[in-house]
Design an enzyme around this catalytic site. Structure first.
Site, PDB file in Angstrom:
ATOM      1  N   LYS A 250       0.834  -1.210   0.000  1.00  0.00           N
ATOM      2  CA  LYS A 250       0.000   0.000   0.000  1.00  0.00           C
ATOM      3  C   LYS A 250       0.867   1.257   0.000  1.00  0.00           C
ATOM      4  O   LYS A 250       2.020   1.229   0.435  1.00  0.00           O
ATOM      5  CB  LYS A 250      -0.848   0.040   1.283  1.00  0.00           C
ATOM      6  CG  LYS A 250      -2.005  -0.919   1.282  1.00  0.00           C
ATOM      7  CD  LYS A 250      -2.790  -0.773   2.580  1.00  0.00           C
ATOM      8  CE  LYS A 250      -3.960  -1.745   2.640  1.00  0.00           C
ATOM      9  NZ  LYS A 250      -5.031  -1.468   1.692  1.00  0.00           N
ATOM     10  N   ARG A 324     -11.029 -10.576   0.953  1.00  0.00           N
ATOM     11  CA  ARG A 324     -11.963 -11.511   0.309  1.00  0.00           C
ATOM     12  C   ARG A 324     -11.435 -12.945   0.337  1.00  0.00           C
ATOM     13  O   ARG A 324     -12.200 -13.899   0.266  1.00  0.00           O
ATOM     14  CB  ARG A 324     -12.268 -11.049  -1.123  1.00  0.00           C
ATOM     15  CG  ARG A 324     -11.092 -11.025  -2.054  1.00  0.00           C
ATOM     16  CD  ARG A 324     -11.335 -10.161  -3.287  1.00  0.00           C
ATOM     17  NE  ARG A 324     -11.325  -8.735  -2.955  1.00  0.00           N
ATOM     18  CZ  ARG A 324     -11.461  -7.763  -3.858  1.00  0.00           C
ATOM     19  NH1 ARG A 324     -11.608  -8.073  -5.133  1.00  0.00           N
ATOM     20  NH2 ARG A 324     -11.440  -6.501  -3.491  1.00  0.00           N
TER      21      ARG A 324
END
Length: 471
Positions: A250, A324
């Site tokens: 990130k 997910r």
């Protein structure tokens, strides 16, 4: 918080509540100069100091206000007046409030005592603090008090764990807390370490965990009621204690906020505490796949193909779409091993839901109209709002892979929160009543108790209300 149905002769502290309409009717009974400072508008406070003590005039706004607004006003009052409030018997004057509204007021007063790190330093936690309210009988006040404290304990646990920095909530620390919590509330506690997860085939969860310095902790907490024919609610909470993004690293500018990537899990945690303290007549199965998403020589790589618990294969295109992955195994493990009447997963999942809704509401996806409507209605009632988004099959085309059953992101720069929901749908094993709540924008944001972004407690009141009223 002691709530007592009585009225002493004198009080040094009084909370007097007004709507704008009530003030219009009764304001003339007070010093006429007060109207220059106070008109009953929402969140207006006027401190009326007199010989005997202090009366706080608290404005609620229009009389058509919703119940949650009373909680908001009480919460803000509790936060902003902390330094001046005294731990003494306090009279609440509000003839126009019904019992449900008074309950919201009590909840707000307690939830407003939160700051990080949480200590019971607020005057409202002092045993000398009592609320005297004549408009409800003692039995009702006892029930309101129990409810407010249970909700507050759930919400404070949720906020405190979300606010903790990464080094104070590594998987071992959080897991030990859950183990002790299970003992305290007589919850059934199960945890699978890396070896056990490998045996069970929880491959999607393990792919994220393999880069961690900490052992896996795929955790299941079960709350059982003695009530006959009770419904069973399945909850899955994304529990990434810190998310670096993994190899797909990130941007560092706001990475410190990634301690909040367990917002789904903390909402589930708060709900479990509330259910256990209130002894709700439902069964709850909660799955929290605990891990961090770290970078190491063992971390999973873009292009890896992973086999999930249900046997489906996933091509990993981006290791920052890790939520997910762990939810996939959480959902299919729940669906295959437990019989639940409804299954809800919550996750701080995508930046896409933040760009879409900011901090206004969570994104909701569901395969069931009844559950969809129930969630929207409960969200409106608790002010933890949700907006329904589509799960059309056309989105499934975007996750087709050349080398596996599916890939974990589409490469298009659009609709990632929908893609993620469509991905998760492949792991619910045809469960007829499932909802996925993407709460990335609402779990962590601007709050009254902190200068920087912090935990909002989103999800606890939503789920608590839903479960309490689900028959």
């Amino acid at each position: 918080m002691k709530l007592i149905n009585k009225k002493n002769r004198t009080y040094t502290q009084v909370f007097q509540l007004f709507t704008e309409e009530e003030w219009g009717k009764t304001g003339k009974n007070f010093n006429k100069n007060i109207s220059a400072f106070f008109t009953g508008k929402k969140n207006e406070i006027f401190v009326n100091a007199h010989e005997e003590g202090i009366t706080y005039f608290i404005g609620l706004g229009k009389s058509s206000l919703q119940n949650f607004e009373i909680q908001q006003v009480a919460n803000k009052f509790s936060q902003t007046q902390k330094k001046n409030l005294q731990a003494v018997p306090t009279l609440v004057l509000a003839d126009f409030l019904n019992e449900k509204q008074f309950e919201e007021f009590a909840k707000g007063l307690l939830i407003g005592t939160y700051n990080y790190p949480f200590e019971k330093s607020h005057p409202f936690w002092n045993t000398k603090f009592e609320i005297h309210f004549e408009n409800a009988n003692q039995k009702k006040l006892d029930s309101i008090s129990k409810k407010a404290e249970a909700l507050c304990n759930g919400q404070i646990a949720c906020q405190d764990w979300l606010n903790k920095p990464a080094n104070l909530k590594n998987p071992d620390i959080f897991n030990l807390y859950l183990k002790n919590l299970a003992k305290k509330h007589e919850l059934k506690y199960t945890v699978f370490n890396r070896k056990k997860c490998e045996e069970l085939g929880l491959g999607a969860y393990l792919s994220v965990n393999q880069g961690s310095a900490y052992d896996a902790a795929f955790t299941i907490l079960e709350y059982k009621t003695t009530a006959k024919n009770a419904k069973t609610i399945g909850l899955v909470g994304k529990c990434v204690l810190f998310d670096t993004g993994g190899i797909s690293l990130k941007n560092p500018d706001n990475m410190h906020y990634m301690k909040s990537d367990m917002g789904g899990a903390t909402a589930v945690l708060g709900t479990l505490i509330y259910a256990a303290e209130m002894e709700l007549p439902v069964n709850i199965v909660a799955i929290l796949p605990i891990t961090d998403n770290a970078i190491s020589e063992n971390a999973f790589l873009p292009s890896d193909v992973i086999t999930a618990y249900n046997g489906k294969t996933i091509e990993v295109l981006n290791t920052d779409a890790e939520g997910r992955m762990i939810l996939a195994d959480g959902l299919s493990y729940m669906a295959k091993n437990y019989k639940t009447d409804l299954m809800i997963d919550l996750a701080t999942l995508t930046g896409s839901s933040v760009r879409m809704f900011g901090d206004t509401c969570g994104a909701m996806f569901s395969n069931n109209e009844e559950l969809k409507n129930l969630l929207i209605k409960t969200g409106d009632k608790t002010n933890q709002r949700l907006w329904n988004l589509p799960l059309w099959d056309i989105w499934k085309d975007d996750i087709q892979s050349d080398v596996a059953d599916m890939k974990n992101i589409s490469m298009k720069p659009i609709g990632d929160c929908i893609i993620a929901a469509k991905f998760l749908e492949q792991f619910i094993e045809n469960h007829p009543k499932w909802a996925h709540l993407d709460i990335a924008g609402v779990a962590f944001g601007n709050v009254g108790y902190a200068k920087e972004k912090a935990a909002t407690g989103f999800g606890v009141q939503l789920l608590a209300d839903l479960i309490e009223n689900y028959h």
